[in-house]
Design a protein around this motif. Structure first.
Motif, short mmCIF file in Angstrom:
data_model
loop_
_atom_site.label_atom_id
_atom_site.label_comp_id
_atom_site.label_asym_id
_atom_site.label_seq_id
_atom_site.Cartn_x
_atom_site.Cartn_y
_atom_site.Cartn_z
N ARG A 148 0.82 -1.21 0.00
CA ARG A 148 0.00 0.00 0.00
C ARG A 148 0.85 1.25 0.00
N LYS A 149 2.15 1.11 -0.20
CA LYS A 149 3.06 2.25 -0.16
C LYS A 149 3.70 2.47 -1.51
N LEU A 150 4.23 3.69 -1.69
CA LEU A 150 4.96 4.04 -2.91
C LEU A 150 6.44 4.10 -2.59
N ALA A 151 7.23 3.35 -3.33
CA ALA A 151 8.68 3.37 -3.18
C ALA A 151 9.27 4.06 -4.40
N TYR A 152 10.06 5.09 -4.17
CA TYR A 152 10.68 5.84 -5.25
C TYR A 152 12.14 5.41 -5.38
N PRO A 153 12.56 5.00 -6.59
CA PRO A 153 13.97 4.65 -6.78
C PRO A 153 14.85 5.90 -6.62
N ILE A 154 15.92 5.76 -5.87
CA ILE A 154 16.82 6.89 -5.63
C ILE A 154 17.41 7.39 -6.94
#
Length: 95
Positions: A49-55
């Motif tokens: 349920r979360k958004l992970a942004y690539p560095i």
């Protein structure tokens, strides 16, 4: 039965969660969500349920903001001026 400890789940390797991504970009989380809805900004990956942004995406997007593409700069310079609209003269009424 005891409840499990509320320890935040770490993001996947090479990623950060949305609040950290917003901090790195200098934006609010709400603005980051709006950018996602508009198709702007770095592209997140949905993890549960979360958004992970690539560095790497965050850094590339920041770099693109600092150095716009040369063709976009040239496009701004070569655009013709907008035509000026004039208002028609009012007729004077005889009284």
């Amino acid at each position: 039965m005891p409840r499990p400890a509320k320890v935040p789940t770490p993001p996947p390797p090479g990623h950060v969660w949305a609040p950290e991504a917003a901090r790195r970009l200098g934006l609010t989380v709400k603005t980051l969500w709006n950018y996602r809805a508009l198709g702007k900004g770095p592209k997140p990956k949905v993890r549960g349920r979360k958004l992970a942004y690539p560095i790497d995406e965050i850094e590339a997007w920041l770099e693109a903001q600092d150095n716009p593409a040369p063709d976009r700069e040239q496009e701004r310079e070569t655009r013709p001026p907008e035509p000026r609209l004039t208002k028609p003269a009012r007729a004077k009424s005889a009284a």
